[in-house]
Every structure is written in structure tokens, then in C-alpha cells.
Design an enzyme around this catalytic site. Sequence first.
Site, mmCIF file in Angstrom:
data_model
loop_
_atom_site.group_PDB
_atom_site.id
_atom_site.type_symbol
_atom_site.label_atom_id
_atom_site.label_comp_id
_atom_site.label_asym_id
_atom_site.label_seq_id
_atom_site.Cartn_x
_atom_site.Cartn_y
_atom_site.Cartn_z
ATOM 1 N N LYS A 163 7.888 11.075 24.766
ATOM 2 C CA LYS A 163 7.002 9.934 24.531
ATOM 3 C C LYS A 163 6.327 9.609 25.845
ATOM 4 C CE LYS A 163 6.165 7.007 21.076
ATOM 5 N NZ LYS A 163 6.156 7.291 19.643
ATOM 6 N N GLY A 169 3.886 -5.729 4.536
ATOM 7 C CA GLY A 169 2.786 -5.014 5.193
ATOM 8 C C GLY A 169 2.061 -4.109 4.221
ATOM 9 N N GLY A 193 -0.669 -2.192 5.064
ATOM 10 C CA GLY A 193 -1.573 -1.384 5.886
ATOM 11 C C GLY A 193 -1.656 0.017 5.313
ATOM 12 N N VAL A 207 0.311 2.646 5.409
ATOM 13 C CA VAL A 207 1.491 3.151 4.702
ATOM 14 C C VAL A 207 1.873 2.224 3.544
ATOM 15 C CG1 VAL A 207 3.915 3.811 4.891
ATOM 16 C CG2 VAL A 207 2.371 4.273 6.787
ATOM 17 N N TYR A 238 0.258 0.078 1.727
ATOM 18 C CA TYR A 238 -0.640 0.084 0.565
ATOM 19 C C TYR A 238 -0.373 1.321 -0.300
ATOM 20 C CZ TYR A 238 -4.900 0.009 -2.257
ATOM 21 O OH TYR A 238 -5.774 -0.013 -3.321
HETATM 22 P P1 NAD Z 1 -0.921 -0.518 9.842
HETATM 23 O O1 NAD Z 1 -1.280 -1.194 11.107
HETATM 24 O O2 NAD Z 1 -1.978 0.208 9.068
HETATM 25 O O3 NAD Z 1 -0.242 -1.555 8.830
HETATM 26 C C1 NAD Z 1 0.638 -2.543 9.205
HETATM 27 C C2 NAD Z 1 0.254 -3.768 8.392
HETATM 28 O O4 NAD Z 1 1.220 -4.783 8.578
HETATM 29 C C3 NAD Z 1 -1.096 -4.359 8.806
HETATM 30 O O5 NAD Z 1 -1.927 -4.466 7.675
HETATM 31 C C4 NAD Z 1 -0.725 -5.727 9.378
HETATM 32 O O6 NAD Z 1 -1.719 -6.714 9.129
HETATM 33 C C5 NAD Z 1 0.556 -6.023 8.633
HETATM 34 N N1 NAD Z 1 1.432 -6.981 9.280
HETATM 35 C C6 NAD Z 1 1.662 -7.178 10.613
HETATM 36 N N2 NAD Z 1 2.560 -8.149 10.786
HETATM 37 C C7 NAD Z 1 2.922 -8.559 9.554
HETATM 38 C C8 NAD Z 1 3.834 -9.541 9.059
HETATM 39 N N3 NAD Z 1 4.564 -10.295 9.881
HETATM 40 N N4 NAD Z 1 3.954 -9.695 7.726
HETATM 41 C C9 NAD Z 1 3.219 -8.951 6.877
HETATM 42 N N5 NAD Z 1 2.336 -8.028 7.278
HETATM 43 C C10 NAD Z 1 2.200 -7.826 8.596
HETATM 44 O O7 NAD Z 1 0.296 0.453 10.198
HETATM 45 P P2 NAD Z 1 0.861 1.640 9.330
HETATM 46 O O8 NAD Z 1 0.296 2.904 9.854
HETATM 47 O O9 NAD Z 1 0.751 1.305 7.890
HETATM 48 O O10 NAD Z 1 2.386 1.626 9.767
HETATM 49 C C11 NAD Z 1 3.291 0.649 9.254
HETATM 50 C C12 NAD Z 1 4.635 0.792 9.941
HETATM 51 O O11 NAD Z 1 5.146 2.118 9.736
HETATM 52 C C13 NAD Z 1 4.583 0.621 11.466
HETATM 53 O O12 NAD Z 1 5.795 0.061 11.906
HETATM 54 C C14 NAD Z 1 4.488 2.048 11.987
HETATM 55 O O13 NAD Z 1 5.010 2.163 13.290
HETATM 56 C C15 NAD Z 1 5.371 2.768 10.982
HETATM 57 N N6 NAD Z 1 5.045 4.191 10.854
HETATM 58 C C16 NAD Z 1 3.812 4.587 10.460
HETATM 59 C C17 NAD Z 1 3.521 5.938 10.331
HETATM 60 C C18 NAD Z 1 2.168 6.410 9.873
HETATM 61 O O14 NAD Z 1 2.032 7.600 9.570
HETATM 62 N N7 NAD Z 1 1.176 5.544 9.800
HETATM 63 C C19 NAD Z 1 4.518 6.895 10.603
HETATM 64 C C20 NAD Z 1 5.788 6.466 10.988
HETATM 65 C C21 NAD Z 1 6.045 5.094 11.107
#
Ligand code: NAD
Length: 360
Positions: free
Chosen positions: A80, A180, A182, A184, A186
Site C-alpha cells: 500500500k 451506503g 454508492g 457498491v 446501489y
Molecule cells: P462510494 O463512495 O461510491 O459509496 C459510499 C457511499 O456511502 C456514498 O454514497 C456516501 O455518500 C455514503 N455514505 C458515507 N457516509 C455514510 C453514512 N454515514 N451513512 C450512509 N451513507 C454514507 O464507495 P464504494 O465504492 O461504493 O465503496 C463502499 C465501501 O466499500 C467503502 O468502504 C470501500 O472502501 C469499500 N470497498 C469498495 C470496493 C469497490 O470496488 N468500490 C472494493 C472493496 C471495498
Amino acid sequence: MELFDYMQEHNHEQVVFWSGKRSGLKAIVAVHSTVLGPALGGTRMWPYKNEEAALKDALRLSEGMTYKASVAGLNLGGGKAVIIGDPAKDKNESLFRSYGRLVESLAGKYITAEDVGTTVADMSIVHQETSHVTGLSKTEHGSGDPSPLTAFGVYRGIKACAQAKFGSDSLANARIAVQGLGKVGYDLARRLIEEGATVIATEYDPKKAEKAACELGLQLTGLDDIYSVECDIFAPCALGAIINDETIAGLRCRIVAGSANNQLAESRHGDMLAEKDILYAPDYVINAGGLISVATELGAYSTEEAWAKSAAIYDTILKVIQLSGDEQIPTYMAADRLAQARIEMKERELEEARALKLST
Ligand code: NAD
């Protein structure tokens, strides 16, 4: 902190500090392990309060990447990088080019990708200086957004948990709370609803919340209310450290399984979940789809194989649960053991190969 003591204790191989004279880049790359393969892990850009906080983050996150790759069955190690700076103010081409030269100097031992505070566009600049970067856009022949694969892997992991806890992996009548909506969250909610589950969700951004409610037909609840929704499964897909002293007391679910990284504020919260008979799907096991997705760029397997590997998160979660039951240990500990066992197996192989070479 005593850096070398920490590295010894946690088996870190290498830590590299880089100061860009002209670009102003302050970066740290932590290579935790290359036993299983090159150390893959994203680059986090964050306005750390001091250098020690940045170093600790790089060390902690790189170790996590080793475990994630190992348990996902990937031939990758863990690394990392952190860039000290404010992503909203301090980004420029010179900074990321300088960072690209740092990655290049490690000659493939460390492979980078986007992470919190960095984007695919930033990685595209890094790519101008090094080929050791993944998570590029499809136009650059990369694998594109990993989120769909992450969401699919989480969906598969949730089904495995349901199988273990309820005796059936059907989610048709399940009540699932998603935190959340976002990238993932959704996609996960969409899959769950398609299978007939009732989804109750919360989302910080009101526009995203309304869009999801309208498009998917899910129910919305308040940001803090999500922790006490009476449900079968709580799927945290937003923030880390949401399983903590405050939230555990209010949880009314039987399974915690979602995509968020570092869900347990501390390891002991994993013990507390087990004591409450709540099944916890270790985060780095269930959310490995994203890592599997970016790893396709290294050419080891195809996109179709990546979907198959993400589907297999189902079996890995069952294996973790089985070990947890056999050894009477919490699931987070069982996941660590599985990850360590694969690394130790590879270390033994390497030693044998070395011994054979010496004897010939
Ligand atoms: P994203 O930023 O697209 O979505 C996160 C969502 O959470 C956002 O819409 C944000 O507004 C919302 N949010 C933030 N604080 C909140 C709260 N207190 N209550 C409700 N909603 C809240 O991120 P993502 O890519 O969807 O990732 C989501 C999680 O999964 C993160 O922790 C990320 O580290 C983890 N993750 C993602 C991936 C990936 O491929 N995207 C892979 C491994 C892990």
C-alpha cells in the site's frame, strides 16, 4: 514508533520513503509481503495529521492487502502507498509523475492502483511513468470500475452467510439493511431486491438516496437508525469502524456482511459480535471482488474468470465459517488463519525449491 520493531513483528519486507524535490511529493510505500506474488495495493492520498500517522496507515493497510489477496486465492502479495496531501488541493501532474517514478523504481515488486483520495485519472498520469499500475480505465485497456465485481462478491458472500445461519441461501424473504448507496451499495441493493429481498437503506447524499428509492423501490431510513433496523442481515457499504462499542449494543440483525473496509473498529468488536451470536463475514474476504477485478489487468486470468472467482467468495466465506466453528474462534480470526496458512504453504515451497537448488 519503533519502525524496525513493528516491521519485524508484522513481517513487513520493505518500506520506501520518497521526497520529490520539485513536485513536493511526500510518499511512503509499504511492501508487506511478496511471498505469493508482487505486492498489489492502492495509493491513498490523505492530509495526515503527521508523518507517523501516514506511516502507520501504510503499514496497517499493506498487511491487510496481503491477507485479502491470500484468502482470495490470488498469486499476489500485499502493499500500500500513501501520499501525504489534500486530494482537494494538492493534486497536480508533476506530483503523480514523480509518484510514478517511485513506483517504477521498485521494478514491479509493488503494483499500485487507485484508493481513497486518488482516481483512475490520477493513475493514468502515474501510468505515464510506470507500467506497474492497475485499475486503469477501459479506454486504456484497463479493467475499469471494480465496483460491479465487488458488489457481486458481496452478494455471493451474503448468500453463503444465509446458508450457514438460516440453512438456505435464498434471500427471497430476507430483510436486509444496507448502509451506503454508492457504487457498491446501489448495485448490491439491486441484486438483493431482484432476488425478492426487502431492502431498508440509508445514504448520506439525499440525491443518491432518492434515486435509489425511486429506481429500486427500497425503503429509506435515517443515518443512525440503520444500526437498529430489525433485519436478518446488516450490510455496511459506506464507512469503516461502524462496528464499535456504540453500535453493537443496538444491532438487531443476525448477520453482518457488507463491502466496507475495516468494519470492526477493533478486533475485540469481532469477538463481541460472536458473543451476540451475530455472524460476521470478514470484510476483506467478502469484498475481494474489487481486487480480483484489478488483478485481471496483470494478465493472469480473463474477465470471465474474474466473475467466477468473485462467485467463489461464497465458498471462501463458508470455509471461514467452518473453521470458526471447528476451532471455536470468531470469524475474523478464522479468516486470518486461512490467509496465513496459504502464505506459510508458499514459504515452505520456496524453501524447498531453494534447498533443491543448493543440493544440485
Ligand atoms: P462510494 O463512495 O461510491 O459509496 C459510499 C457511499 O456511502 C456514498 O454514497 C456516501 O455518500 C455514503 N455514505 C458515507 N457516509 C455514510 C453514512 N454515514 N451513512 C450512509 N451513507 C454514507 O464507495 P464504494 O465504492 O461504493 O465503496 C463502499 C465501501 O466499500 C467503502 O468502504 C470501500 O472502501 C469499500 N470497498 C469498495 C470496493 C469497490 O470496488 N468500490 C472494493 C472493496 C471495498
